[in-house]
Design a protein around this motif. Sequence first.
Motif, short mmCIF file in Angstrom:
data_model
loop_
_atom_site.label_atom_id
_atom_site.label_comp_id
_atom_site.label_asym_id
_atom_site.label_seq_id
_atom_site.Cartn_x
_atom_site.Cartn_y
_atom_site.Cartn_z
N GLU A 24 0.87 -1.18 0.00
CA GLU A 24 0.00 0.00 0.00
C GLU A 24 0.90 1.23 0.00
N SER A 26 0.98 4.48 1.22
CA SER A 26 1.35 5.24 2.42
C SER A 26 2.33 4.44 3.28
N ARG A 27 2.01 3.18 3.46
CA ARG A 27 2.86 2.30 4.25
C ARG A 27 4.23 2.14 3.57
N LEU A 30 6.38 5.20 4.18
CA LEU A 30 6.88 5.18 5.55
C LEU A 30 8.04 4.20 5.68
N PRO A 217 -3.22 1.98 6.44
CA PRO A 217 -2.80 3.25 5.84
C PRO A 217 -3.06 4.45 6.75
N LYS A 218 -4.18 4.42 7.49
CA LYS A 218 -4.49 5.53 8.40
C LYS A 218 -3.49 5.64 9.53
N TRP A 221 0.10 6.98 8.03
CA TRP A 221 0.21 8.38 7.62
C TRP A 221 0.75 9.31 8.71
N LEU A 224 4.48 9.14 9.17
CA LEU A 224 5.14 9.54 7.93
C LEU A 224 5.17 11.06 7.79
#
Length: 380
Positions: A24, A26-27, A30, A217-218, A221, A224
């Motif tokens: 994913e 966003s992950r 990070l 993902p939440k 974020w 990150l």
Amino acid sequence: QEFATPEFNRHTSAPIYIYDRLDEPSRGMLEDNLAEAEGGETCVTFSTGMAAISAALGVLLKAGDTLVSHHTVYGCTYSLFTNWFPRLGIRVEFVDLNDRAALGELLARDLNVMVVYGESPCNPTLELLDLRGLSDELTRVNADRAPRRRVFSVLDNTFATPFCQRPLQHGIDLVVHSLTKNIGGFGTDMGGAVIGPMLLEPDLLLYRKDFGAVLSPKSAWPPLVHGLPTLPLRLRQQQLNALRVAEFLEAHPKVDHVRYPGLPSHPQHELARRQMRDFDGEFAPGSLVYFVLAGEPSAARAGGARLMDVLATKSLAITLAVSLGQLRTLVEHPASMTHAPVPPDKQLEAGIDPGGIRLSLGIEHPDDLIRDLERALAAV
């Protein structure tokens, strides 16, 4: 079918964004940032720090293997090692990893040792492990082992963070983190990470996919976009506060001793100055302080309980909580809170005093923190 196989390299191939447990964006961003911060080849994130520890060890150990752990570790880590690993046929030995001779003797005696695990600074005593010394010992042992029987080192770097210490640079194989703590920084989301060699990335990704402890993902974020970018700014102030508070506590007549790597009185202060350095090469002793009240053990424990009660009900700047690395200063009693899973006799063996208290310093004005502690100590 391609994902998490030794042939697939997600850093050079097109990403596979078809299902969240696989990968994913966003992950992934990070993970790239965490790998860069720690100086590692790859990073795989998980839903919690304990999930990261379980994964790092899960890809390295199998039934019949032995894990060697430092005798002082986080309470839930101790519970994982003593309650769950035996059910999987994994033997666990607790030793003093700073005793090079004893470690070498154990590794020579037990050829099933596949992982050596520790924390530095240790939770909660702030004892340090000599990372280069540990790495050198394992290099010596691995020279006589077949490649598939090499011993890996795994270090929990949560207390130091990559700002203060980068264990891979000292020869450690894998680093684990609880992102819930300093890297997240704001106490809003849970997460964990494993950073290490590309060799282990396929197994870590497959483990995450199959065991399901995926960082959402939440939750990826905030660390990150808020946590990592502000980590140096936060830790510089937290370290200033930690030193001020540690110096105040060390001079207080009701305190028996204080452990903070930034104090010259810390038994391993010189080791701290060698291996705890920020990205500019400046000494970075971290944001945690451990102290023990004066008196016999029973009196110290009662005094500690009283101190905690006063801080919990009267403090303006200090919060009673088991977490750490947040904007606010947090205090806890390890023997009855974070290390409650460890039996009292084992706590003593690990150097955890019945009256010991752990402070995680925030970014408040240090005078406010000292005033709270002065009032609480006066009530003991």
